[in-house]
Design a protein around this motif. Structure first.
Motif: not given
Lengths: 349, 413, 288
Positions: A127, A130-131, A133-134, A136-138, A148-151, A248, A250, B115, B180, B183
């Protein structure tokens, strides 16, 4: 000297040797190897957290990465926001510990155990993956820190000397902190296990009903063990974030979760030094395997793990202890026989 | 037959020792030759991302071979130092430190997902190692120590969307991977659809491990779009195209994608599942220019079975290497700042994709963009757009004005 | 109205996929309490067996329904004899061994077949419900899942083999005292469970992206469903798959797929908290 005196002396000597090793390491090895060892030490602390709650508390958590990742993210967010890492380190331990408190309460007071607990902890870490990871937006910021989300979050500020935000630790000093933290955590866990609380925890692992009938509250003890494990994993996460200056989502993955279990199993469940050794060994192996191009990395690692489980049934440290014990017994017998034959000679004279 | 544990342990130990020692042996032997220039490579060759990483490394190896045959660099041979990062971010950080501190390479080509790039970019900044990122991505990186040679949405999506809308209609439904890249690409798709007078009916994001697209396919049918814009990524998402075709929707609503083909979808799917999908990249294997066919032939001759399809990412790696080589030659030295300044002076290379020019202000590449349509499990190139500038990154990044800038901007679309 | 029908089909499809994924694992876990971390890889092997044989000319139905389970069953027999056999009762070691096995299988398949492979399209076609189209194959999957449950139930309930299996599961020592060799039962159960997983992989191959690492996407969900279901192999798995499948698909439809995943996880946690022995710990207690 009695056996236990000998054992205590050996332990003290080992501790001194470990401290000396940490202190001397920067002079002996190059900077890259030092940074590598820093990583190993941070992961070893993570291994210790699972080794403690599983080997001694009987709690098989498939989601130690949840606390590891929370610690890393908490440190990153706090360090960026506070500008000083001292508070960030505290948060890196407290946030996962707090989360462990809530989750542990949910689980242990619901009388959840063994496999079901494993599944819940696994689900929790998924969970979180997933949370995070989402995000990603500013717009996903905690204070000044974009998640930063996944990045992920790059360029996490490093540890600085307490109270002096301008003095950022260099790799050598980071090694001292990480290696020192490893030794500290190990000693603390040893002391904890030797204390009354530790003995109760082990008793509960052995036979929960019996311990409960004797008047101890297994739920509270397991909760405390789980929280301690969560906090330690959080500390490991903080040190890991410092080593790589990056975190990140992962970090919450099932793969890492399973790896921690593998470290503890290879090293020896039920010992404290076992997980440390297992972790360092597997980490080192994986790094080496990536440098060769002859075979697929997964293939090689798979073979090694299968070989381990078939040949070293109890794990490295217990096998080593066994061998050591057998060696000592062998030597004693030889000594005995020599004494016997000497005595026989004497008689014959 | 009783094999004693001792025997097994002994043989295992010996073979493990041999295996572990082999890189050392190999490297030792090679260094006996005259002091080569070390080129670092960080790509995934195992794990889920290996499908992308393997062709990239092959391209790099080919380029280094050619460069050595042409005399090397500054009178010295080039040598590849490659680590398999095993689709794990931690390995990226570890090997990046190794390349910078232990191997002391002159240049690093690598990183596949954003990433992984973000994990190693600060490391190379800190230890002052020049870094080339050759994978297409969402744009926005602003850092003088890195050159990003892959395409960004402004170069590909900007061409894909109007073309799809012209052929198929104005109402679009976006499906994208939930991270990212997906999106941001979705935002660009939305912008270009709206710029061209269309409307977005819905945007759905999918975690990378979703394999069941049933509810989404139903939702799409309920919404009745004219086009599907797809930014789905990875092996698991290939299931969408399968399930879409099996529901018989393939003939009903056409698909345009900026990611179809990155895990060889066109070779793994059947013709009835993939025919007609429109894609936009900086390169297609099916290009017939001499530069492309020569490159392709050499690559397939050398690595044949291992690489079923060469996408933009592999070609960009090849070109990225040659761009660096040109920069180092122009600088006459391996000193990092000298090479960077040389690369900023407008270095270009005519590669398999066409002419690639490095842009000073953004450290990204002006390159060609192509539209391809899938036919019989190959792409057929239907349009060529010359020299597309990296305008999305240019909107947020100017390294001439701010040379110490060091972050990835999230481009506001 | 048609939308409701299509949605129902989606939910059934989700449930059926979960049932196919989990039955093999439920048998292995329920019988031997082995956490088989290589479950996803058995699935992948089934998919690869189907794809490779179908592309080599074997009829797609034979490839899915015969080749895949037989191949994975055979592989699992080898695995059981060479590896698992030594580890019964040692939960910790089986996790280590099966994790190593999963890495090994992924590495081996990648080495032999590369990182991507040409797949097989979905046989059968589509059909229409009013203005909506759906796939006949999803109907087929639903039918197969039901058939699988029925077959396993029939074997467990009516055959001697099933009786022996159930007896060994309840009380291995007693079964041994009555002349049954538990080790052989375990071997057979492991093979059957793996064969069913291989079948699932084969059935899912035409609707998935077939890559060596495809197993990873399924392992977590399979475990969560099996454990959520509890110790009754069939009733537990079916009810857990039904519940989670429904929640997942509905949430994915009503909101977003991300939310669908998270909702599935959260409901699993709540379920296990409320029913600490899984669904069949409380309901369906004595059934199969």
């Amino acid at each position: 000297m009695t056996g236990s005196h000998l054992a205590k002396l050996a332990q003290a000597a080992a501790l001194a040797a470990a401290i000396a090793a940490v202190a001397v390491m920067p002079q002996e090895v190059e900077i890259f190897d030092l940074m590598q060892y820093t990583l190993f030490a941070a992961m070893a602390i993570l291994a210790l957290s699972l080794g403690f709650i599983w080997g001694f508390g009987g709690i098989l958590s498939f989601g130690q990465t949840a606390f590891f990742g929370l610690g890393a993210y908490a440190y990153a967010v706090a360090a960026i926001n506070f500008g000083d890492s001292t508070g960030a380190v505290a948060l890196a331990v407290l946030v996962p510990a707090g989360f462990a408190l809530v989750l542990g309460y949910f689980m242990f007071y619901g009388r959840i155990s063994d496999v079901y607990l494993g599944v819940i902890t696994l689900t929790v870490t998924l969970i979180l993956f997933n949370l995070v990871n989402s995000t990603a937006g500013d717009e996903y910021r905690i204070g000044a820190a974009a998640l930063g989300g996944f990045n992920g979050m790059p360029s996490i500020p490093g540890l600085n000397a307490p109270g002096n935000p301008d003095y950022v630790l260099d790799p050598e000093e980071l090694w001292f902190v990480t290696g020192g933290a490893l030794i500290l955590v190990y000693v603390l866990l040893r002391l904890l296990l030797a204390s009354r609380f530790g003995r109760v925890a082990v008793a509960i692992r052995e036979n929960e009903t019996r311990a409960a009938l004797l008047g101890y509250d297994p739920r509270l003890t397991k909760l405390a063990v789980f929280v301690v494990g969560g906090g330690i994993a959080g500390l490991a996460g903080c040190l890991y974030a410092n080593w790589g200056a990056f975190v990140s989502p992962t970090i919450f993955s099932l793969a890492l979760s399973a790896e921690i279990i593998i470290w503890v199993t290879v090293g020896g469940l039920g010992t404290l030094i076992g997980p440390v050794i297992g972790c360092v060994l597997i980490q080192y192996l994986v790094a080496q395997i990536g440098t060769q191009q002859a075979f697929n990395s997964n293939l090689v690692l798979g073979v090694i793990l299968i070989a381990f489980v078939l040949l070293l049934r109890k794990g490295l440290v217990p096998t080593a202890q066994d061998l050591g014990g057998r060696l000592i017994a062998l030597l004693r017998r030889r000594a005995g026989r020599t004494a016997e034959s000497l005595g026989a000679l004497k008689e014959a004279e | 037959m009783r094999i004693s544990r001792r025997d097994v342990l002994k043989t295992t130990a010996l073979s493990a020792a041999g295996l572990l020692a082999s890189p050392a042996i190999l490297r030792h032997g090679a260094l006996g030759a005259d002091d080569p220039i070390l080129v670092g490579s960080l790509h995934d060759q195992s794990g889920p991302i290996a499908a992308t990483g393997v062709p990239m490394v092959a391209s790099l190896q080919l380029a280094i071979e050619e460069a050595n045959a042409a005399g090397g660099l500054l009178g010295r041979p080039l040598k590849l130092v490659h680590y398999d990062t095993q689709s794990t971010i931690q390995m990226y950080s570890q090997y990046a430190q190794q390349l910078a501190l232990k191997d002391k390479v002159a240049i690093v080509h690598g990183g596949i997902t954003s990433a992984s790039r973000e994990a190693i970019r600060p490391i190379f900044d800190r230890f002052k190692v020049l870094y080339f990122y050759n994978t297409l991505y969402e744009g926005g990186v602003c850092d003088r120590n890195i050159f990003c040679t892959g395409t960004t949405p402004a170069q590909t999506v900007e061409k894909l969307v109007p073309s799809a809308m012209k052929d198929w209609g104005k109402k679009a439904y976006i499906i994208a991977a939930d991270y990212n890249y997906g999106q941001i690409t979705a935002k660009w798709m939305t912008k270009y659809v709206q710029d061209n007078g269309g409307e977005i009916l819905s945007t759905d994001f999918f975690p990378l491990d979703v394999t069941n697209f049933g509810p989404t396919i139903s939702k799409i049918q309920a919404a009745k779009p004219d086009i599907i814009l797809s930014a789905l990524v990875g092996g698991n998402h290939t299931a969408f195209y399968r399930q879409w075709a099996s529901a018989g929707m393939k003939k009903e609503i056409p698909i345009a994608s900026t990611t179809f083909g990155l895990v060889n979808e066109q070779t793994t799917l059947d013709a009835q599942e993939s025919d007609g999908v429109l894609a936009a990249y900086g390169y297609f294997e099916e290009l017939t220019t001499p530069a492309s066919t020569t490159y392709l032939k050499k690559l397939k001759d050398k690595f044949g079975a291992d690489i079923p399809y060469i996408s933009e990412i592999a070609a960009a790696t090849y070109e990225g290497f040659y761009l660096w080589l040109a920069g180092a030659k122009a600088a006459g030295s391996l000193d990092r700042m000298k090479v960077i300044e040389a690369l900023e002076s407008g270095i270009s290379f005519d590669g398999p994709t066409g002419k690639v020019v490095l842009d000073h202000a953004t450290h990204h590449a002006t390159r060609n963009a192509y539209l391809g349509s899938v036919k019989d499990r190959h792409f057929s190139v239907v349009a060529t757009y010359e020299q597309q500038p990296p305008s999305d990154t240019a909107a947020v990044c100017n390294l001439i004005d701010k040379p110490t800038d060091n972050q990835q901007y999230v481009i506001k679309v | 109205m048609e939308l409701a029908a299509i949605l129902t089909l989606d939910v059934l499809n989700g449930v059926a996929s979960l049932i196919l994924l989990c039955t093999g694992l439920a048998i292995i876990f329920g019988m031997m309490r082995i956490i088989n971390l290589a479950h996803g890889e058995f699935l992948m092997l089934g998919a690869y067996a189907t794809v490779v044989s179908a592309n080599a000319g074997v009829n797609i139905w034979v490839a899915m329904l015969v080749v895949a389970p037989l191949f994975v069953g055979a592989v699992s027999l080898v695995v059981e004899r060479c590896l698992i056999r030594f580890l019964y009762g040692r939960l910790v070691d089986t996790m280590l061994a099966t994790w190593g096995l999963s890495l090994f299988i992924v590495g081996l398949v990648t080495t032999i077949y590369g990182n991507t492979i040409q797949g097989v399209p979905t046989p059968l076609g589509g059909f229409s419900i009013g203005a909506y189209r759906s796939s006949l194959y999803t109907l087929f999957l639903v039918a197969m899942a039901a058939l699988l449950l029925a077959a396993v139930w029939a074997v467990l309930r009516y055959t001697r083999l099933g009786l022996i299996a159930r007896a060994t599961m309840q009380n291995p020592n007693m079964a041994a005292a009555l002349g049954v060799s538990p080790n052989r039962v375990y071997m057979a159960t492991f093979a059957v469970g793996a064969a069913i997983t291989g079948l699932a992989g084969g059935l899912l191959a035409p609707v998935s992206g077939v890559v060596p690492t495809m197993g990873a996407a399924y392992v977590a969900k399979a475990f969560i469903t099996v454990v959520g279901g509890g110790s009754a192999i069939l009733a537990g798995t079916a009810s857990a798959a039904g519940l989670f499948g429904f929640i997942n698909q509905m949430a994915a439809y009503l909101t977003t797929p991300v939310f669908g995943e998270v909702t599935l996880f959260v409901s699993a946690i709540i379920l296990i908290r409320v029913l600490p022995q899984g669904i069949s710990g409380r309901f369906f207690g004595r059934s199969l």
